[in-house]
Design a protein around this motif. Structure first.
Motif, mmCIF file in Angstrom:
data_model
loop_
_atom_site.group_PDB
_atom_site.id
_atom_site.type_symbol
_atom_site.label_atom_id
_atom_site.label_comp_id
_atom_site.label_asym_id
_atom_site.label_seq_id
_atom_site.Cartn_x
_atom_site.Cartn_y
_atom_site.Cartn_z
ATOM 1 N N ALA A 158 -2.941 -0.112 6.963
ATOM 2 C CA ALA A 158 -4.290 -0.654 7.201
ATOM 3 C C ALA A 158 -5.296 0.313 6.591
ATOM 4 O O ALA A 158 -5.007 1.493 6.396
ATOM 5 C CB ALA A 158 -4.555 -0.811 8.690
ATOM 6 N N ASP A 159 -6.459 -0.220 6.291
ATOM 7 C CA ASP A 159 -7.536 0.644 5.783
ATOM 8 C C ASP A 159 -8.333 1.236 6.925
ATOM 9 O O ASP A 159 -8.931 2.302 6.789
ATOM 10 C CB ASP A 159 -8.448 -0.160 4.858
ATOM 11 C CG ASP A 159 -7.671 -0.676 3.658
ATOM 12 O OD1 ASP A 159 -7.146 0.157 2.912
ATOM 13 O OD2 ASP A 159 -7.549 -1.898 3.494
ATOM 14 N N GLU A 160 -8.313 0.541 8.044
ATOM 15 C CA GLU A 160 -9.091 0.978 9.197
ATOM 16 C C GLU A 160 -8.564 0.255 10.428
ATOM 17 O O GLU A 160 -8.126 -0.884 10.335
ATOM 18 C CB GLU A 160 -10.549 0.559 8.953
ATOM 19 C CG GLU A 160 -11.570 1.328 9.716
ATOM 20 C CD GLU A 160 -12.965 1.048 9.166
ATOM 21 O OE1 GLU A 160 -13.386 1.745 8.226
ATOM 22 O OE2 GLU A 160 -13.615 0.138 9.674
ATOM 23 N N THR B 271 -6.921 9.420 10.120
ATOM 24 C CA THR B 271 -8.241 9.277 9.471
ATOM 25 C C THR B 271 -8.680 7.807 9.432
ATOM 26 O O THR B 271 -9.847 7.513 9.214
ATOM 27 C CB THR B 271 -8.216 9.810 8.025
ATOM 28 O OG1 THR B 271 -7.293 9.018 7.262
ATOM 29 C CG2 THR B 271 -7.794 11.262 7.965
ATOM 30 N N LYS B 272 -7.726 6.898 9.642
ATOM 31 C CA LYS B 272 -8.056 5.459 9.564
ATOM 32 C C LYS B 272 -8.579 4.905 10.890
ATOM 33 O O LYS B 272 -9.026 3.762 10.949
ATOM 34 C CB LYS B 272 -6.794 4.669 9.165
ATOM 35 C CG LYS B 272 -6.083 5.174 7.902
ATOM 36 C CD LYS B 272 -6.467 4.345 6.721
ATOM 37 C CE LYS B 272 -5.762 4.694 5.439
ATOM 38 N NZ LYS B 272 -4.496 4.031 5.251
ATOM 39 N N VAL B 273 -8.483 5.700 11.954
ATOM 40 C CA VAL B 273 -8.906 5.200 13.274
ATOM 41 C C VAL B 273 -10.417 5.379 13.425
ATOM 42 O O VAL B 273 -10.936 6.476 13.225
ATOM 43 C CB VAL B 273 -8.171 5.944 14.416
ATOM 44 C CG1 VAL B 273 -8.568 5.373 15.775
ATOM 45 C CG2 VAL B 273 -6.662 5.864 14.235
ATOM 46 N N GLY C 3 0.834 -1.203 0.000
ATOM 47 C CA GLY C 3 0.000 0.000 0.000
ATOM 48 C C GLY C 3 0.864 1.246 0.000
ATOM 49 O O GLY C 3 2.091 1.170 0.093
ATOM 50 N N SER C 4 0.208 2.390 -0.092
ATOM 51 C CA SER C 4 0.964 3.638 -0.229
ATOM 52 C C SER C 4 1.741 3.979 1.052
ATOM 53 O O SER C 4 2.847 4.530 0.984
ATOM 54 C CB SER C 4 0.023 4.780 -0.614
ATOM 55 O OG SER C 4 -1.009 4.910 0.337
ATOM 56 N N THR C 5 1.196 3.645 2.219
ATOM 57 C CA THR C 5 1.917 3.942 3.469
ATOM 58 C C THR C 5 3.114 2.998 3.607
ATOM 59 O O THR C 5 4.228 3.427 3.948
ATOM 60 C CB THR C 5 0.975 3.803 4.686
ATOM 61 O OG1 THR C 5 -0.286 4.396 4.372
ATOM 62 C CG2 THR C 5 1.562 4.477 5.906
ATOM 63 N N ALA C 6 2.879 1.724 3.302
ATOM 64 C CA ALA C 6 3.983 0.753 3.362
ATOM 65 C C ALA C 6 5.079 1.143 2.363
ATOM 66 O O ALA C 6 6.272 0.931 2.621
ATOM 67 C CB ALA C 6 3.453 -0.645 3.080
HETATM 68 C C1 5RP Z 1 -3.284 -3.684 1.102
HETATM 69 C C2 5RP Z 1 -3.617 -3.121 2.423
HETATM 70 C C3 5RP Z 1 -3.062 -1.763 2.735
HETATM 71 O O1 5RP Z 1 -2.288 -1.852 3.870
HETATM 72 C C4 5RP Z 1 -4.197 -0.840 2.974
HETATM 73 O O2 5RP Z 1 -5.021 -0.861 1.808
HETATM 74 C C5 5RP Z 1 -3.725 0.568 3.280
HETATM 75 O O3 5RP Z 1 -3.192 1.145 2.136
HETATM 76 P P1 5RP Z 1 -2.735 2.656 2.088
HETATM 77 O O4 5RP Z 1 -1.547 2.760 2.966
HETATM 78 O O5 5RP Z 1 -2.441 2.903 0.636
HETATM 79 O O6 5RP Z 1 -3.903 3.488 2.580
HETATM 80 O O7 5RP Z 1 -4.252 -3.717 3.241
HETATM 81 O O8 5RP Z 1 -3.905 -4.935 0.905
#
Ligand code: 5RP
Length: 229
Positions: A85-87, A122-124, A29-32
């Motif tokens: 994570a998304d959330e 914003t994900k919390v 993902g973009s954060t990773a």
């Molecule tokens: C990928 C994932 C990502 O960690 C999740 O979608 C968060 O991504 P981003 O950092 O781009 O918001 O679970 O499968």
């Protein structure tokens, strides 16, 4: 601070937990990816780690930037995984899979002694479910699997659209060769029950509820990064 800067802040704070010699799960993902960029700089400065990527996409970026990689077959036990994570909620339960890598992400997280989540504030959420729950499914028997998911959800009082990812253009296929249903159930009051019931459906390969996997989260906001444990 814009969204990208917050991701970088979270990634920087997580990098402080990476020690020389570690076997490291590397998220997707973009954060990773911000984390991978910072990690690559440390590797160039002499940090020795062995990374296990959670997706082909992450593997490509690591190879491009010179982060040393191994497969999970070669390194089946990891010290630490850092992933987005998304959330997430206050109990460190997560929804993941927005980037489509949830199966490998979960396998890698489960093989790690610790998992640190990197996210912006914003994900919390108070209760999981604002983000549609990704459910990875076998390509065989899609209609039957969808009906089974609907029944399981309905038994828990959950309803909502279940959409095959990419279906309008080109169906999204995961690295493992599966499809993803994105289920917009809204608030999921009993994530454990939903997780168990989804696991019992034969066509469900894995789902994006990560429960009892994250040990900590670095949450970045305009004022800086805080640690959630
Ligand atoms: C990928 C994932 C990502 O960690 C999740 O979608 C968060 O991504 P981003 O950092 O781009 O918001 O679970 O499968």
């Amino acid at each position: 601070m814009d969204a990208r800067q917050m991701k970088i802040k979270a990634a920087e704070a997580a990098l402080a937990h990476v020690e020389d010699g570690m076997r490291l799960g590397i998220g997707t993902g973009s954060t990773a990816e911000e984390f991978v960029r910072l990690l690559a700089e440390k590797v160039a400065d002499g940090l020795r780690i062995q990374g296990v990527p959670t997706s082909e996409r992450t593997a490509r970026l690591c190879l491009e930037l010179g982060v040393p990689l191994k497969s999970l077959e070669e390194l089946p036990e990891l010290d630490l995984t850092i992933d987005g994570a998304d959330e997430l909620d206050a109990r460190l339960r997560l929804i993941k899979g927005g980037g489509g890598a949830l199966l490998r992400e979960k396998i890698v997280a489960a093989a790690s002694r610790k998992m640190i989540v990197i996210a912006d504030e914003t994900k919390v959420v108070e209760t999981l479910g604002r983000f549609p729950l990704p459910i990875e499914v076998n390509t065989f028997g899609l209609a039957a699997t969808r009906i089974a998911i609907e029944k399981v959800a309905s038994a828990l009082g959950l309803t909502g659209d279940i959409v095959l990812r990419g279906a309008a253009k080109e169906t999204f296929m995961t690295d493992g060769g599966h499809y993803i249903f994105d289920a917009s159930f809204g608030r999921i009051p009993d994530a454990e029950a939903l997780s168990n019931r989804l696991h019992a459906i034969p066509g469900v390969v894995e789902h994006g509820l990560f429960i009892n996997l994250a040990s900590a989260a670095v949450i970045a906001g305009p004022a800086g990064a805080r640690m959630l444990t």
